[in-house]
Design a protein around this motif. Structure first.
Motif, PDB file in Angstrom:
ATOM      1  N   GLU A 228       0.850  -1.188   0.000  1.00  0.00           N
ATOM      2  CA  GLU A 228       0.000   0.000   0.000  1.00  0.00           C
ATOM      3  C   GLU A 228       0.884   1.236   0.000  1.00  0.00           C
ATOM      4  O   GLU A 228       1.946   1.250   0.644  1.00  0.00           O
ATOM      5  N   HIS A 250       2.395  -6.468   3.156  1.00  0.00           N
ATOM      6  CA  HIS A 250       1.730  -7.649   3.713  1.00  0.00           C
ATOM      7  C   HIS A 250       2.142  -8.840   2.851  1.00  0.00           C
ATOM      8  O   HIS A 250       1.893  -8.854   1.650  1.00  0.00           O
ATOM      9  N   ALA A 277      -5.548  -0.733   6.451  1.00  0.00           N
ATOM     10  CA  ALA A 277      -6.644  -0.800   7.425  1.00  0.00           C
ATOM     11  C   ALA A 277      -7.364  -2.145   7.402  1.00  0.00           C
ATOM     12  O   ALA A 277      -7.878  -2.597   8.427  1.00  0.00           O
ATOM     13  N   GLY A 278      -7.418  -2.782   6.255  1.00  0.00           N
ATOM     14  CA  GLY A 278      -8.107  -4.061   6.135  1.00  0.00           C
ATOM     15  C   GLY A 278      -7.241  -5.267   6.421  1.00  0.00           C
ATOM     16  O   GLY A 278      -7.713  -6.407   6.354  1.00  0.00           O
ATOM     17  N   TRP A 279      -5.980  -5.052   6.729  1.00  0.00           N
ATOM     18  CA  TRP A 279      -5.052  -6.147   7.036  1.00  0.00           C
ATOM     19  C   TRP A 279      -5.131  -6.488   8.524  1.00  0.00           C
ATOM     20  O   TRP A 279      -5.711  -5.736   9.316  1.00  0.00           O
ATOM     21  N   GLN A 281      -4.581  -6.578  12.364  1.00  0.00           N
ATOM     22  CA  GLN A 281      -4.177  -5.509  13.273  1.00  0.00           C
ATOM     23  C   GLN A 281      -3.435  -6.107  14.477  1.00  0.00           C
ATOM     24  O   GLN A 281      -3.704  -7.231  14.886  1.00  0.00           O
TER      25      GLN A 281
END
Length: 354
Positions: A228, A250, A277-279, A281
């Motif tokens: 990203e 990622h 944000a969608g990976w 946490q």
């Protein structure tokens, strides 16, 4: 009698191994190697960031240190960008009859049985009657001891997943972040780490060792990644990340059995908490996570935090102490390349504050 130890390199990990050697009553620091001429002559305590001297001055003379005939060398010199040199150094130490614990090259954590790069080191170690142990926290403790111990309370195992979920914004190692991992570079550029086969070279040892610990033979190892970009310019300790360049990574290294992953090594590396944000946490400020899917399902989060308030300091300290605490067992081990599967449980014996 204490084991006589030489510390080889005093960078991000080496300064912590120096402090760790000093903390163990069964280890005696007898020498320190530095590659930076500006560090020559400085006391080990100063290089470790301690508030006292240790009475051992750093030197750039390798022959001088090998002539000391220490029981073990704690080797933490950078290997990622100097693989051939690092392997040659390790072979030289072993051939001289000196045991070695090292933070790299990381593929030596659990190499393939016929790996041509590992073979000369194994031969040197066996020929001289000494041992080599390559480990750390990742690759290392977080994805060898931790998942295998957790697997011992399973009824059925379908997948073992080991993840590092960390923000690297305070990891002040520009060469690793920018040149090897590709942060701050155009997303179309493929950095060294993401070149085909490199992830498997680095972390394939992890998935193979876990599988071996579970008594399973993998049929293959695959790689996957996504990145990203930075939404705007921002600063990290290692430098500037410009808008539009890589700022989060990622990836997964998957140990396959047939068409399904059995063992997965996963990394989620951010330079800012709001990226990816969608990976997955982290727990706390950052963590190493083990997830076992089966019966029952387990999630184990190992949170990191140094006494200085920085989770990256804790990661470096963990890498250092995994090596230092292994020294007695490695010195006493059978000759050759030893892995976490070969050694007894490595503990903090002798380190309890009184």
């Amino acid at each position: 009698m204490a084991y006589r130890v030489v510390q080889w390199a005093t960078g991000n990990v080496g300064r912590h191994t120096l402090a760790g050697i000093d903390a163990r009553p069964d280890l005696q620091l007898v020498g320190v190697f530095v590659s930076n001429p500006d560090k020559v002559g400085h006391d080990a305590g100063e290089l470790a960031g301690l508030e006292r001297k240790l009475g051992v001055a750093a030197t750039g003379d390798a022959d001088e240190l090998l002539a000391l005939r220490p029981d073990c060398i704690v080797h933490t010199a950078m290997a990622d960008d100097r693989l051939g040199e690092a392997l040659a150094d390790l072979e030289r130490f072993l051939a001289a009859g000196i045991n070695v614990v090292s933070s790299g090259p990381v593929f030596l954590q659990y190499p393939e049985p016929d790996d041509p790069m590992a073979a000369p080191l194994v031969a040197a170690a066996k020929g001289a009657g000494v041992s080599l142990f390559v480990n750390g926290v990742d690759p290392g403790f977080a994805n060898d001891a931790l998942p295998l111990v957790l697997s011992g309370v399973s009824e059925r195992i379908e997948e073992v997943r080991c993840a590092e979920v960390l923000n690297y914004n305070t990891y002040n190692q520009p060469m690793v972040l920018f040149d090897i991992m590709g942060f701050g570079r155009d997303l179309h550029d493929v950095p060294l780490l993401l070149s085909p086969g490199v992830l498997t070279m680095a972390w394939g040892s992890v998935v193979r060792q876990i599988a071996a610990g579970l008594g399973v033979t993998l049929t293959g190892v695959t790689e996957w990644y996504e990145r990203e970009a930075a939404p705007e310019d921002f600063e990290i300790d290692a430098g500037t990340i410009e808008a539009g360049t890589a700022a989060a990574l990622h990836f997964e290294v998957r140990g396959m059995v047939g068409d399904r992953p059995l063992v997965v090594l996963e990394h989620v590396t951010r330079l800012r908490d709001d990226l990816g944000a969608g990976w997955p946490q982290p727990a706390g400020h950052g963590c190493y996570r083990v997830q076992i899917t089966g019966e029952p399902n387990y999630t184990l989060d190992l949170q990191l935090m140094g006494t200085d308030g920085d989770h990256n300091t804790a990661g470096l300290k963990a890498t250092a102490m995994r090596l230092v605490n292994a020294v007695p067992d490695v010195v006493d081990a059978a000759p050759g390349l030893v892995t976490a599967l070969d050694l007894p449980l490595i503990t903090g014996r002798g380190l309890v504050a009184t």
